[in-house]
Design a protein around this motif. Structure first.
Motif, PDB file in Angstrom:
ATOM      1  N   THR A 172       3.289  29.214  48.499  1.00 39.91           N
ATOM      2  CA  THR A 172       3.313  28.898  49.922  1.00 39.91           C
ATOM      3  C   THR A 172       3.028  30.185  50.707  1.00 39.91           C
ATOM      4  O   THR A 172       2.234  30.992  50.285  1.00 39.91           O
ATOM      5  CB  THR A 172       4.645  28.239  50.349  1.00 39.91           C
ATOM      6  OG1 THR A 172       5.722  29.161  50.147  1.00 39.91           O
ATOM      7  CG2 THR A 172       4.901  26.965  49.575  1.00 39.91           C
ATOM      8  N   LYS A 222       2.328  23.674  54.549  1.00 37.00           N
ATOM      9  CA  LYS A 222       3.068  24.620  53.714  1.00 37.00           C
ATOM     10  C   LYS A 222       4.572  24.558  53.989  1.00 37.00           C
ATOM     11  O   LYS A 222       5.384  24.729  53.077  1.00 37.00           O
ATOM     12  CB  LYS A 222       2.539  26.039  53.929  1.00 37.00           C
ATOM     13  CG  LYS A 222       1.148  26.267  53.342  1.00 37.00           C
ATOM     14  CD  LYS A 222       1.154  26.161  51.831  1.00 37.00           C
ATOM     15  CE  LYS A 222      -0.171  26.550  51.219  1.00 37.00           C
ATOM     16  NZ  LYS A 222      -0.151  26.531  49.741  1.00 37.00           N
ATOM     17  N   HIS A 276       7.293  23.796  51.212  1.00 35.70           N
ATOM     18  CA  HIS A 276       8.483  24.639  51.033  1.00 35.70           C
ATOM     19  C   HIS A 276       9.737  23.777  50.942  1.00 35.70           C
ATOM     20  O   HIS A 276      10.596  23.972  50.067  1.00 35.70           O
ATOM     21  CB  HIS A 276       8.580  25.615  52.201  1.00 35.70           C
ATOM     22  CG  HIS A 276       9.867  26.362  52.313  1.00 35.70           C
ATOM     23  ND1 HIS A 276      10.314  27.249  51.354  1.00 35.70           N
ATOM     24  CD2 HIS A 276      10.823  26.341  53.285  1.00 35.70           C
ATOM     25  CE1 HIS A 276      11.490  27.757  51.739  1.00 35.70           C
ATOM     26  NE2 HIS A 276      11.811  27.223  52.895  1.00 35.70           N
ATOM     27  N   GLU A 282       9.029  29.226  43.858  1.00 36.44           N
ATOM     28  CA  GLU A 282       8.145  29.282  45.019  1.00 36.44           C
ATOM     29  C   GLU A 282       7.776  30.736  45.281  1.00 36.44           C
ATOM     30  O   GLU A 282       8.625  31.620  45.242  1.00 36.44           O
ATOM     31  CB  GLU A 282       8.829  28.704  46.253  1.00 36.44           C
ATOM     32  CG  GLU A 282       7.959  28.745  47.507  1.00 36.44           C
ATOM     33  CD  GLU A 282       8.676  28.216  48.747  1.00 36.44           C
ATOM     34  OE1 GLU A 282       8.051  28.222  49.821  1.00 36.44           O
ATOM     35  OE2 GLU A 282       9.860  27.827  48.641  1.00 36.44           O
ATOM     36  N   GLN A 286       5.988  33.026  48.214  1.00 38.09           N
ATOM     37  CA  GLN A 286       5.546  33.037  49.614  1.00 38.09           C
ATOM     38  C   GLN A 286       4.727  34.310  49.858  1.00 38.09           C
ATOM     39  O   GLN A 286       5.255  35.421  49.789  1.00 38.09           O
ATOM     40  CB  GLN A 286       6.757  33.000  50.539  1.00 38.09           C
ATOM     41  CG  GLN A 286       7.606  31.752  50.358  1.00 38.09           C
ATOM     42  CD  GLN A 286       8.953  31.855  51.053  1.00 38.09           C
ATOM     43  OE1 GLN A 286       9.320  32.902  51.581  1.00 38.09           O
ATOM     44  NE2 GLN A 286       9.698  30.756  51.070  1.00 38.09           N
TER      45      GLN A 286
END
Length: 245
Positions: A138, A156, A160, A179, A181
């Motif tokens: 993300t 996104k 998330h 995840e 970022q």
């Protein structure tokens, strides 16, 4: 997370972050598989990294997601890591673009529905192998939206949220839910016009890999952590600062 002796599938693996990941991960793993929409880009990636295997497909289409699953199941059933990396973006004014709803649908299908669909389709394959993991890419924009992107921030942010729920619901499962970022990264995704704050793709992937090796579940690369903190302490300031870049 052990980044050795895996079979890894990377969506959107023919350029940018996906290709850099493929290049880094092929060194210590059994196989790296990539997919992408454009045959020429996939062929160039194969020329650069002869060890990779690829399938041309468009993951915005449910039928192509199933075709990708079937290819992996038939040819590479030892796949144990899925990296949901592929994404598209439109820089448009919502009110002035007559085709904006079609562009919204394209982003929602590629950026949000495809990772959700692939996570569901691939879970049974991943579970059959050691070190099963779903890694979803993300952005720091899940905390503060950039106004030039009418849909990218939203897709996104939804992704998330989905990953957080998926991690909670998989607490009794073997699948590791991660995840990553990213901040702005200088890749072809910016179409030759990256923001001044963009970091190199090599730096981005290096920090991602370090976070994976440490076992982090949510990896905030570069200045994403600063953006997250600012968004919590002074959300209006964070919004102004980000959108003045």
């Amino acid at each position: 997370m052990v980044l050795e002796n895996n079979t890894i599938l990377i969506t959107g693996g023919s350029s940018g972050i996906g290709l850099e990941l493929a290049q880094r991960l092929i060194e210590r793993n059994n196989k790296v598989l990539i997919c992408g929409r454009t045959a020429d880009k996939l062929k160039l990636a194969k020329k650069k990294l002869p060890q990779i295997k690829y399938l041309q497909c468009d993951i915005s289409k449910p039928s192509d997601c199933e075709r990708l699953r079937n290819w992996v199941l038939e040819k590479h059933p030892d796949c144990n890591i899925l990296i949901n990396n592929a994404a598209i973006v439109h820089i448009e004014n919502f009110f002035r673009d007559d085709d904006i709803l079609d562009k919204a649908d394209a982003e929602i299908q590629t950026n949000l529905m495809a990772p959700i669909r692939l996570s569901k389709l691939f879970a049974p394959i991943l579970r059959n192998n050691k070190n099963p993991s779903i890694i979803t890419i993300t952005t720091g924009l899940v905390y503060v939206p950039r106004t030039i992107y009418p849909f990218y921030n939203a897709t996104k942010s939804a992704l998330h949220s989905f990953v957080q729920v998926l991690r909670s619901q998989s607490s009794d499962s073997l699948i590791n839910i991660i995840e990553v970022q990213f901040p702005a990264v200088d890749t072809p995704w910016h179409q030759g016009n990256p923001p001044d704050i963009a970091i190199t793709v090599e730096e981005a992937v290096e920090k991602m890999i370090k976070g994976l090796e440490k076992g982090d579940k949510e990896i905030q690369v570069g200045k994403v952590k600063m953006l997250y903190l600012l968004s919590r302490l002074a959300p209006k300031l964070a919004f102004r600062k980000l959108n003045s870049l």
